[in-house]
Design a protein around this motif. Structure first.
Motif, short mmCIF file in Angstrom:
data_model
loop_
_atom_site.label_atom_id
_atom_site.label_comp_id
_atom_site.label_asym_id
_atom_site.label_seq_id
_atom_site.Cartn_x
_atom_site.Cartn_y
_atom_site.Cartn_z
N PRO A 123 0.83 -1.21 0.00
CA PRO A 123 0.00 0.00 0.00
C PRO A 123 0.86 1.26 0.00
N HIS A 124 1.96 1.23 0.73
CA HIS A 124 2.81 2.40 0.82
C HIS A 124 3.33 2.79 -0.55
N GLU B 235 16.00 3.19 0.09
CA GLU B 235 15.05 4.03 0.83
C GLU B 235 15.57 4.49 2.20
N PRO B 236 16.21 3.62 2.99
CA PRO B 236 16.61 4.06 4.34
C PRO B 236 17.78 5.04 4.34
N ARG C 239 22.21 2.27 12.13
CA ARG C 239 22.33 3.27 13.18
C ARG C 239 21.94 2.62 14.48
N GLY D 13 20.13 2.11 17.62
CA GLY D 13 18.86 2.63 18.11
C GLY D 13 18.01 3.24 17.02
N ALA D 14 18.40 3.04 15.78
CA ALA D 14 17.63 3.63 14.69
C ALA D 14 16.28 2.96 14.58
N ARG D 15 15.33 3.74 14.10
CA ARG D 15 14.03 3.15 13.82
C ARG D 15 14.22 2.18 12.67
N THR D 16 13.52 1.08 12.72
CA THR D 16 13.61 0.16 11.59
C THR D 16 13.10 0.93 10.38
N VAL E 241 12.07 0.47 7.19
CA VAL E 241 10.79 0.08 6.59
C VAL E 241 10.42 -1.25 7.23
N PRO E 242 9.38 -1.29 8.04
CA PRO E 242 9.12 -2.47 8.85
C PRO E 242 8.99 -3.77 8.04
N GLU E 243 8.32 -3.70 6.86
CA GLU E 243 8.07 -4.97 6.16
C GLU E 243 9.23 -5.38 5.27
#
Lengths: 244, 395
Positions: B210-211, B310-311, B341, B343-346, B348-350
């Motif tokens: 969807p993204h 993307e990241p 990184r 502690g980086a946010r994941t 793109v989760p999927e």
């Protein structure tokens, strides 16, 4: 209103710019491509409202908003997103403004009319509603209306005082308003080690553990000569960590 | 008088017609009970026959074992046969007779299998059943003649002749009914497993994220104002991509088609990612018959973009290599691994390993162990390498 556009995709920024021009009555003060830039530009340009994408490389929109909330007079934030099921539910629950992509002109105009300020509490709840509550990539230090972003990997240790927490990096020291308990919870045991009731140390910066002349344990660190005491209560867990 | 007989005839005709339609309905209902809803299309799958292959050694051995068990049971529960000397001799004679029937039945089914599997299921079952009863009767008759020739009985048609046949046919009728019921049940189970496997493969197919979909629509909305021609191309590319992603067929397609769809996907992504995405292609020569499952290359590229481009705020370069050697197609996609990184946010989760795992499972259903998907971490870049048989043979 003075608007800052934040999105990593050039065409998405372009579209917002065009829609804002058509709506009229707003000034676009600048653009940013990720969270870090958004925080920098906000302190520089002092916009009234941010139109900010959630998912961006580097620092994402949610974290950038969290850092901005520490400002004395934070801007309003309207999030834009293509699809974030969990975050969207949280937005609804916490009455946070958001726009779905492709962005519609009338929705954008309405959102700008009623744009209101966020609270840190709202943002934290949204963060927790996501698939995996994320740790921040930066610690924000507030200095006379400015925000300094300190990458979490530059932090050697956090040291708690009576009221503040000292953040030590190779180059500087900063004071932040937070608690060690919160920081420990957020950044977890993999990155930081609790060695004392008042000290949380980055494991990557630990050089060694030694006994002081007084017979207590101390942690020696890279990039600083300072040695930190290990409390008796934490000695066992520190030695367990040292053994791997 | 004449009109009377006409009426009688037409009534009779109508009666017959009604009986026929009733019979047809009855047949339908029986088929439904026996085979489930799938009974109506015997041509749905080429190997959908319910009878196992009785020409196979293992099946014949199973038949022999079951027959021997039956022989032992019969000897244990029946009185001594008059012309056998002992219980053991008794078992020998009964075994000989039952094995004879069983193996002849197996041989008959082996010969008739192709023909039977072409029929509708109800007909096949009925015909097989009658055939097996015939085999039983013939072998019984042959046994009497053999005994007569061996001098054990006075005539090939002793006074217990009829009783003998009735007994054999009754036992055969019961055992064969049980066996056929077992084969039908087994067949249904296999069909169900097969359709479940098919459903699983469909679920593993690369789906429209969807993204990706909504971001692309936003991009197109922006382009319709500034660059209508580019917007048009983007819509055409998106339509082709979505069409392929929505089809359920797991077809093998020529390598060229797969490369074309991958390029369309990249064209859309590069609109979004602008100058952050760079792709190097290196496509070798392929024989015209080289095929691969549809949507093999595109998920690899999607994974590379999600994990490698993307990241990273500065983007990244993807390299794609395809070539053919020793009857195998080689695909290599490498992408940078952005510095993790702490502690980086994941990002793109999927975008974790599931995309590659799904592809791996799909390739396995297509090729068994003949397809390989490997990941290799070399100098800050991740290399995903896939090799498959050029001609796409099934396992």
């Amino acid at each position: 209103m003075r608007v800052l556009i934040v999105d990593d995709e050039k065409l998405a920024r372009e579209r917002l710019r065009e829609l804002l021009t058509e709506i009229g009555g707003h000034t676009i003060v600048g653009e940013a491509m990720n969270g870090n830039e958004a925080v920098e530009r906000t302190t520089e340009l002092n916009p009234d409202v941010l139109l900010m994408d959630i998912r961006m490389p580097g620092m994402d929109g949610l974290e950038a908003a969290m850092h901005l909330m520490g400002l004395e007079n934070p801007p309003s934030v309207i999030f834009t997103t293509a699809y974030d099921q969990h975050a969207l539910n949280a937005f609804e629950v916490n009455a946070v403004d958001y726009l779905l992509k492709p962005i519609r002109k009338d929705r954008l105009a309405a959102a700008l009319d009623k744009a209101h300020k966020l609270t840190l509490k709202q943002l934290k709840q949204i963060n927790e509603a996501q698939d995996s509550p994320n740790a921040r990539t930066h610690i924000s230090v507030h200095l006379r209306g400015n925000i300094r972003l300190v990458p979490i990997q530059d932090v050697i240790y956090f040291m708690a005082d009576s009221k503040y927490v000292t953040v030590r990096t190779p180059a500087e020291e900063h004071l932040i308003e937070d608690s060690l308990v919160n920081l420990e919870k957020e950044f977890g045991e993999k990155m930081f080690l609790r060695i004392h009731r008042n000290a949380l140390v980055a494991t990557g910066f630990i050089k060694g553990i030694e006994k002081s002349p007084a017979g207590t344990w101390q942690v020696s660190l890279k990039n600083t000569d300072k040695k930190l005491d290990v409390s008796r209560r934490h000695a066992a867990s520190v030695r367990r960590w040292a053994r791997g | 008088m004449e009109s009377g007989s006409k009426i009688a005839l037409s009534l009779l005709g109508r009666g017959i017609a009604r009986t026929r339609s009733t019979l047809r309905a009855l047949r339908g209902r029986i088929e439904e009970r026996l085979f489930g809803a799938a009974a109506e299309d015997p041509a749905a799958a080429p190997d959908s026959g319910f009878l196992p292959d009785f020409c196979q050694g293992w099946t014949v051995f199973s038949v022999a074992v079951v027959a021997e068990i039956l022989a032992i049971i019969i000897v244990l529960v029946s009185p001594q046969i008059p012309f056998a000397e002992s219980r053991l001799g008794n078992l020998f004679l009964v075994s000989l007779f039952i094995q004879w029937i069983a193996l002849t039945s197996a041989a008959a089914l082996c010969g008739a299998r192709r023909f039977l599997n072409r029929l509708s299921k109800l007909r096949a079952v009925a015909l097989a059943y009658l055939m097996l009863l015939c085999v039983t009767w013939l072998v019984g008759e042959a046994a009497l003649w053999a005994l007569w020739l061996a001098g054990s009985i006075g005539s090939p048609q002793p006074e217990w002749n009829a009783y003998f046949h009735v007994q054999n046919l009754t036992v055969a009728a019961l055992i064969n009914a049980m066996a056929l019921r077992y084969f039908i049940g087994r067949h249904q189970l296999r069909q169900r497993t097969l359709s479940e496997a098919r459903a699983k493969v469909q679920a593993l197919r690369s789906r429209i994220r969807p993204h990706f979909l909504f971001n692309t629509m936003n991009t197109i909305a922006a382009l319709t104002r500034s660059a209508p021609a580019q917007a048009e191309t983007a819509i055409e590319n998106m339509a082709d991509l979505v069409r392929i992603m929505l089809t359920d067929d797991e077809n093998l397609v020529p390598v060229g088609n797969e490369i074309a769809i991958a390029r369309k996907y990249l064209a859309i992504e590069s609109l979004r990612l602008d100058n952050r995405l760079a792709v190097d292609w290196d496509v070798g020569k392929f024989p015209r018959k080289a095929v691969l499952p549809v949507l093999t290359l595109q998920p690899l590229l999607e994974h590379a973009i999600q994990c490698g481009v993307e990241p990273a705020p500065e983007g990244g370069r993807i390299t794609v290599r395809l070539w053919e050697a020793d009857e195998r197609i080689h695909i290599e996609v490498t992408h940078p691994l952005p510095r993790p990184r702490r502690g980086a946010r994941t990002p793109v989760p999927e975008a974790d390993e599931t995309a590659l795992d799904n592809l791996r499972q799909r390739l396995e259903t297509h090729y068994g162990t003949a397809a390989v998907l490997e990941t290799n971490d070399e100098a800050g870049r991740l290399k995903v390498a896939v090799t498959l048989p050029t001609r796409g043979e099934e396992p």
